[in-house]
Design a protein around this motif. Structure first.
Motif, short mmCIF file in Angstrom:
data_model
loop_
_atom_site.label_atom_id
_atom_site.label_comp_id
_atom_site.label_asym_id
_atom_site.label_seq_id
_atom_site.Cartn_x
_atom_site.Cartn_y
_atom_site.Cartn_z
N PHE A 448 4.81 -14.03 -1.34
CA PHE A 448 3.47 -14.05 -0.74
C PHE A 448 3.38 -15.19 0.24
N LYS A 449 2.58 -14.98 1.30
CA LYS A 449 2.27 -16.07 2.20
C LYS A 449 1.41 -17.09 1.47
N LYS A 450 1.50 -18.33 1.86
CA LYS A 450 0.79 -19.40 1.21
C LYS A 450 -0.71 -19.11 1.17
N GLY A 451 -1.28 -19.16 -0.04
CA GLY A 451 -2.72 -18.97 -0.23
C GLY A 451 -3.17 -17.52 -0.18
N SER A 452 -2.25 -16.55 0.03
CA SER A 452 -2.64 -15.14 0.20
C SER A 452 -2.26 -14.33 -1.03
N VAL A 453 -3.03 -13.26 -1.28
CA VAL A 453 -2.71 -12.33 -2.36
C VAL A 453 -2.39 -10.96 -1.79
N LEU A 455 -0.20 -8.03 -0.05
CA LEU A 455 1.20 -7.61 -0.05
C LEU A 455 1.65 -7.32 1.38
N SER A 456 2.71 -7.98 1.81
CA SER A 456 3.26 -7.69 3.13
C SER A 456 3.97 -6.35 3.10
N LYS A 457 4.32 -5.85 4.30
CA LYS A 457 5.07 -4.59 4.38
C LYS A 457 6.41 -4.70 3.67
N ALA A 458 7.04 -5.87 3.78
CA ALA A 458 8.33 -6.07 3.11
C ALA A 458 8.15 -6.02 1.60
N ALA A 459 7.05 -6.65 1.10
CA ALA A 459 6.79 -6.63 -0.34
C ALA A 459 6.52 -5.21 -0.82
N GLN A 460 5.74 -4.44 -0.04
CA GLN A 460 5.46 -3.06 -0.43
C GLN A 460 6.74 -2.23 -0.47
N ALA A 461 7.64 -2.47 0.48
CA ALA A 461 8.92 -1.74 0.47
C ALA A 461 9.73 -2.08 -0.78
N LYS A 489 -7.17 -23.50 -9.75
CA LYS A 489 -6.99 -22.68 -8.55
C LYS A 489 -5.62 -22.01 -8.55
N ALA A 490 -4.57 -22.79 -8.93
CA ALA A 490 -3.22 -22.24 -8.97
C ALA A 490 -3.10 -21.16 -10.03
N GLN A 491 -3.76 -21.37 -11.18
CA GLN A 491 -3.71 -20.37 -12.25
C GLN A 491 -4.38 -19.06 -11.82
N GLN A 492 -5.55 -19.20 -11.18
CA GLN A 492 -6.24 -17.98 -10.76
C GLN A 492 -5.46 -17.26 -9.65
N LEU A 493 -4.85 -18.04 -8.70
CA LEU A 493 -4.05 -17.43 -7.64
C LEU A 493 -2.84 -16.70 -8.23
N SER A 494 -2.24 -17.30 -9.28
CA SER A 494 -1.11 -16.64 -9.96
C SER A 494 -1.57 -15.32 -10.57
N TRP A 495 -2.74 -15.34 -11.21
CA TRP A 495 -3.29 -14.11 -11.82
C TRP A 495 -3.56 -13.05 -10.75
N ASP A 496 -4.16 -13.50 -9.62
CA ASP A 496 -4.49 -12.55 -8.55
C ASP A 496 -3.24 -11.88 -7.99
N ARG A 497 -2.16 -12.63 -7.84
CA ARG A 497 -0.94 -12.07 -7.27
C ARG A 497 -0.28 -11.07 -8.22
N VAL A 498 -0.23 -11.43 -9.53
CA VAL A 498 0.31 -10.48 -10.51
C VAL A 498 -0.54 -9.22 -10.52
N ASN A 499 -1.86 -9.40 -10.44
CA ASN A 499 -2.77 -8.24 -10.43
C ASN A 499 -2.53 -7.36 -9.20
N SER A 500 -2.25 -7.98 -8.01
CA SER A 500 -1.98 -7.21 -6.79
C SER A 500 -0.73 -6.35 -6.96
N ASP A 525 8.00 -21.17 -8.71
CA ASP A 525 7.59 -21.08 -7.31
C ASP A 525 6.25 -20.35 -7.22
N ALA A 526 5.21 -21.05 -6.78
CA ALA A 526 3.86 -20.48 -6.80
C ALA A 526 3.71 -19.31 -5.85
N ASN A 527 4.56 -19.19 -4.84
CA ASN A 527 4.44 -18.10 -3.86
C ASN A 527 5.31 -16.89 -4.21
N THR A 528 5.87 -16.88 -5.44
CA THR A 528 6.78 -15.82 -5.85
C THR A 528 6.25 -15.13 -7.10
N VAL A 529 6.40 -13.82 -7.16
CA VAL A 529 6.16 -13.04 -8.39
C VAL A 529 7.49 -12.36 -8.72
#
Length: 553
Positions: A448-453, A455-461, A489-500, A525-529
């Motif tokens: 994920f891009k920093k601060g974003s939840v 999904l990029s096109k690469a992530a969707q692929a 904030k980091a915990q909620q962002l982690s939850w949001d990304r897993v949810n995405s 790594d906070a920007n990785t799932v």
């Protein structure tokens, strides 16, 4: 007069040139390259091939036409001293490329000659000789003339500062020009004074060479005696029309009072860009006329010098055409913009990054660059060790070893501890059947891009390939693991990304939510799932830890 003219010209050039420091801070945008509406129909195939990376060269865009209007002083260089006149022009200029362009121009000019000595009547055209004979029959005359000349030219222009490696689009267009002109017009001699009589003789001798100081003395004496076209007795009416070459056509095109000639152009100019559709410039253009000096009204035989027209003009130039369909004239666009923008922020460049061990992690980011082919790795290229026994999964014959069985042998097989002396426990252990293994051993991580939840096109692929593996292994589940435990904030962002990630797999790929295990707020790594294949059970849904900090983008 000539020196005054060139002083003015140099001043205007210097004034525009002084803006060059500002002119370097200019646009470097090349967004027009990606707009197919600015490409001609016959260039569309090349443009599409370029967009598909089938060719490295984009198509040349449609660019605007330049309309120019010029005004300024004019001179004609002949055996007679020139006197300052004036002229105006109208032109259309079209770019052939970023450096070369072609311009069609019409010019109307008034040119004067101010002689500093009288000439023998034998050098005058025949009709002038007849006029002088009828008005006093002097042996010499003043060859002061006024020429009205029209000119049509086609010139090639070369812009000298369009292409640069050190700035974007130019604000100054410095150019040189050369071309062809067709010229026609007529001249008149001021042979008679205000009383209708030929000027009285004032002859220094036709073949006498004089220096500048002598010429000034002659002019002063002539002015005092009313001989020269200044402020004396001269009426300045230029009443006697010239005919070319004593009235004969000779090798001059045409005859009579209307003289026609061919010529070559050369010159230079500079223009300053005021806005996207308007620029102001100064130009010096010379036209060398072939076939003698008929416009000057003096015939000196085979050694006759050819006339040279000089036009210095301030030019006002306008770009014609819609900005939605055409770019600026190409001499205002530096073609290196595309190259340097691609080097700075690639948008079209083909990039192949090395991956020596073929694990899907680029060498520059691979913390374990020599993992065997097919070995499952994490997002940093390190071999996975699911049970943490120190034996990587690709070597571990017991991939999930209970910690109570540690330490393990070289194959990752642990030592089962002696059970409690309890039949029930022994029976349970006797009947224990390990869960079936999951054949999914390697899944990509999602970045994920920093601060974003989002999904990029690469992530969707990548998630599409995960869904394909799950569909091919119905007994497998996937741990979806998010990182970030340092603060709310980091915990909620982690939850949001897993949810995405889970939401995309369920809604877009049709994976059952029960097969996706929800883990967030882990250390890493906070920007990785990360995604891991498993047969374990786990939570499928988890409430948001801090809903007030929840993000959607």
């Amino acid at each position: 007069m000539a020196s005054t003219k060139y002083s003015l010209m140099l001043g205007l050039f210097a004034g525009l040139a002084s803006t060059s420091a500002f002119a370097q801070q200019t646009s470097t945008s090349d967004d027009w390259l990606y707009d197919s509406s600015k490409v001609t129909s016959h260039g569309l195939a090349q443009q599409n091939a370029w967009k598909a990376n089938e060719t490295p060269y984009p198509a040349k865009p449609k660019n605007k036409l330049e309309l120019g209007i010029g005004v300024g002083p004019s001179l004609m260089f002949t055996p007679i001293n020139p006197k300052l006149g004036y002229g105006s022009s109208f032109s259309l200029r079209k770019a052939l490329g970023h450096v070369f362009s072609v311009r069609a121009q019409y010019n109307y000019g008034i040119y004067y000659g101010q002689d500093y000595r009288t000439r023998s009547v034998s050098y005058a055209p025949s009709n002038v000789q007849a006029v002088l004979a009828a008005h006093g029959a002097p042996s010499s005359y003043l060859a002061n003339y006024k020429a009205t000349i029209q000119q049509v030219s086609v010139d090639g222009l070369a812009s000298l500062n369009t292409i640069s490696n050190y700035r974007g689009n130019p604000k100054l267009d410095i150019y040189a020009l050369a071309g062809y002109s067709f010229v026609w017009g007529s001249s008149r001699i001021n042979a008679l004074d205000a009383n209708g009589a030929a000027y009285s003789a004032f002859n220094t001798g036709d073949n006498v060479r004089v220096d500048k100081s002598q010429a000034k003395d002659i002019l002063k004496a002539g002015q005092k005696n009313g001989l020269f076209d200044m402020k004396g007795g001269n009426d300045q009416k230029y009443e006697t029309v010239l005919t070319n070459r004593n009235g004969a056509t000779g090798n001059v095109i045409g005859g009579g009072t209307q003289m026609r000639k061919h010529g070559v152009d050369f010159g230079a100019g500079i223009a300053f860009k005021v806005s996207d559709n308007f620029n102001i410039g100064v130009e010096q253009k010379f036209t060398y006329l072939f076939d003698g000096g008929d416009f000057s009204g003096i015939v000196t035989g085979p050694s006759q010098k050819n006339d040279i027209l000089s036009n210095t003009q301030v030019r006002f130039n306008f770009n014609l055409g819609s900005s939605s369909k055409r770019v600026a004239p190409l001499w205002w666009i530096n073609p290196n913009n595309y190259i340097y923008n691609e080097l700075n922020v690639p948008k079209h460049m083909k990039i192949t990054l090395p991956d020596a061990d073929g694990d899907g992690v680029t060498d520059s980011f691979d913390l374990e660059p020599n993992t065997p082919a097919g070995a499952p790795v994490d997002s940093h290229g390190r071999a996975l060790d699911t049970d943490g026994d120190g034996v990587p999964d690709y070597k571990d014959k017991q991939k999930i070893t209970p910690q109570s069985w540690f330490p393990v042998d070289a194959d990752g097989v642990g030592t089962e501890p002696e059970p409690a002396c309890c039949k029930e426990l022994r029976d349970k252990l006797a009947n224990y059947k390990p869960a079936s293994e999951c054949a999914i051993t390697s899944l990509p991580s999602v970045q994920f891009k920093k601060g974003s939840v989002a999904l990029s096109k690469a992530a969707q692929a990548s998630l599409t390939t995960v869904a394909a593996q799950l569909n091919g292994n119905p007994g497998c589940k996937v741990k979806v693991i998010g990182y970030g435990a340092s603060n709310k904030k980091a915990q909620q962002l982690s939850w949001d990304r897993v949810n995405s990630v889970i939401k995309y797999l369920v809604e877009k790929q049709g994976i059952a939510e029960s097969r996706l295990l929800f883990y967030y707020g882990q250390d890493g790594d906070a920007n990785t799932v990360d995604l891991q294949g498993t047969t374990e059970e786990g939570p499928n849904t988890v409430p948001a830890p801090h809903p007030n900090l929840q993000k959607s983008k």
